[in-house]
Enzyme design. Sequence first.
Site, PDB file in Angstrom:
ATOM      1  N   CYS A 117       0.862  -1.183   0.000  1.00  0.00           N
ATOM      2  CA  CYS A 117       0.000   0.000   0.000  1.00  0.00           C
ATOM      3  C   CYS A 117       0.893   1.226   0.000  1.00  0.00           C
ATOM      4  O   CYS A 117       2.113   1.133   0.162  1.00  0.00           O
ATOM      5  CB  CYS A 117      -0.942   0.001   1.199  1.00  0.00           C
ATOM      6  SG  CYS A 117      -2.316   1.172   1.048  1.00  0.00           S
ATOM      7  N   CYS A 119      -0.118   4.277   1.811  1.00  0.00           N
ATOM      8  CA  CYS A 119      -0.491   5.264   2.826  1.00  0.00           C
ATOM      9  C   CYS A 119       0.655   5.607   3.774  1.00  0.00           C
ATOM     10  O   CYS A 119       0.760   6.749   4.231  1.00  0.00           O
ATOM     11  CB  CYS A 119      -1.716   4.805   3.598  1.00  0.00           C
ATOM     12  SG  CYS A 119      -1.527   3.225   4.446  1.00  0.00           S
ATOM     13  N   LYS A 199     -12.269  -4.608   2.831  1.00  0.00           N
ATOM     14  CA  LYS A 199     -11.678  -3.746   3.853  1.00  0.00           C
ATOM     15  C   LYS A 199     -12.595  -2.547   4.055  1.00  0.00           C
ATOM     16  O   LYS A 199     -12.863  -1.782   3.130  1.00  0.00           O
ATOM     17  CB  LYS A 199     -10.276  -3.292   3.439  1.00  0.00           C
ATOM     18  CG  LYS A 199      -9.603  -2.377   4.457  1.00  0.00           C
ATOM     19  CD  LYS A 199      -8.210  -1.994   3.993  1.00  0.00           C
ATOM     20  CE  LYS A 199      -7.507  -1.064   4.959  1.00  0.00           C
ATOM     21  NZ  LYS A 199      -6.155  -0.699   4.500  1.00  0.00           N
ATOM     22  N   LYS A 252     -11.294  -7.196   6.757  1.00  0.00           N
ATOM     23  CA  LYS A 252     -10.724  -6.283   7.755  1.00  0.00           C
ATOM     24  C   LYS A 252     -11.723  -5.167   8.043  1.00  0.00           C
ATOM     25  O   LYS A 252     -12.201  -4.533   7.098  1.00  0.00           O
ATOM     26  CB  LYS A 252      -9.402  -5.694   7.231  1.00  0.00           C
ATOM     27  CG  LYS A 252      -8.727  -4.731   8.199  1.00  0.00           C
ATOM     28  CD  LYS A 252      -7.447  -4.156   7.609  1.00  0.00           C
ATOM     29  CE  LYS A 252      -6.790  -3.197   8.591  1.00  0.00           C
ATOM     30  NZ  LYS A 252      -5.570  -2.575   8.050  1.00  0.00           N
TER      31      LYS A 252
END
Length: 326
Positions: A117, A119, A199, A252
């Site tokens: 990812c 982020c 998610k 998640k």
Amino acid sequence: MDLTHRPRRLRRDGIRSLVSEVDLSASDLIAPVFVDATTDERRPIESMPGHERVPVDEAVTRVEEIRETGVEAVVVFGIPDAKDDQGTRAWADDGVVQRAVRAITAETDAYVITDVCLCEYTDHGHCGLLEDTAAEEPELTVRNDETLDLLGKIATSHAEAGAEMVAPSGMMDGMVGAIREALDADGFTDVPIMSYAAKYESAFYGPFRDAADGAPAFGDRRHYQMDPANAREAMREVALDVEQGADVLMVKPALPYLDVVSAIREEYDHPVAAYNVSGEYAMLHAAAEKGWLDLEAAAYESLLSIKRAGADLILTYFAEDVADRL
């Protein structure tokens, strides 16, 4: 009164364990590891008691500690030494995850999974390229298709470093297909993908954002993470990931979404994973500190419920403690 049927007959010691329907073992668990390129010493994560950020040169030691409890798999998260609007340190050859994974795979027998990812690597804290990184408006959204190319680069850089599985978590449309194509093109056809297939934009992620320094600088992630109200949408998301070649399907968070875990288990024969997230971990610790519950018993029961719902694999911050009990 007719007492022909007495369920309590099977709850006595000796028979109770023989008829237990679900078994939880250390090999079901995946332990998170936070590797921090900005420090040369371990740093406790205040909102996640018992967990630390570790410097790159202690990544191997940290994984060995985990392996001693019987947990066989780890997932590596990185805190980079620099951030920019594209998150370029995420796929750098000398990036924090790449360096840590090389050492871990060379010096331990742990099964190594990596988070794919952006982020933690972008200066704006979002999971991809933004339409306009200068504007600070709540309607900002990630440029989905341009982000896919970057996710492919990250995944292949992790595989080159020795990652045995990659786990894309950004909830970009088409991310599994893009990563599968990139891995295959670079010869990593045997590296599986554990997709964060469902998610949710959850309130339970707070402590993780402290741990990984990945909170959005502005806005939120509601335009790419799922609405907590939606379960049918999760099944559409999962179907797309299966079509694109996902090997493992993750939900998640775990505990508030056990219905989704169960539905995926019923519909698909793929391995199902669930992420017992930082907020779920922190709230049990907070209650235990107040003396309101037994931490060890509550943690075990929580993970058992996730397994009972249908998860084959559980990514959890309780991995070491529960594995010791098991």
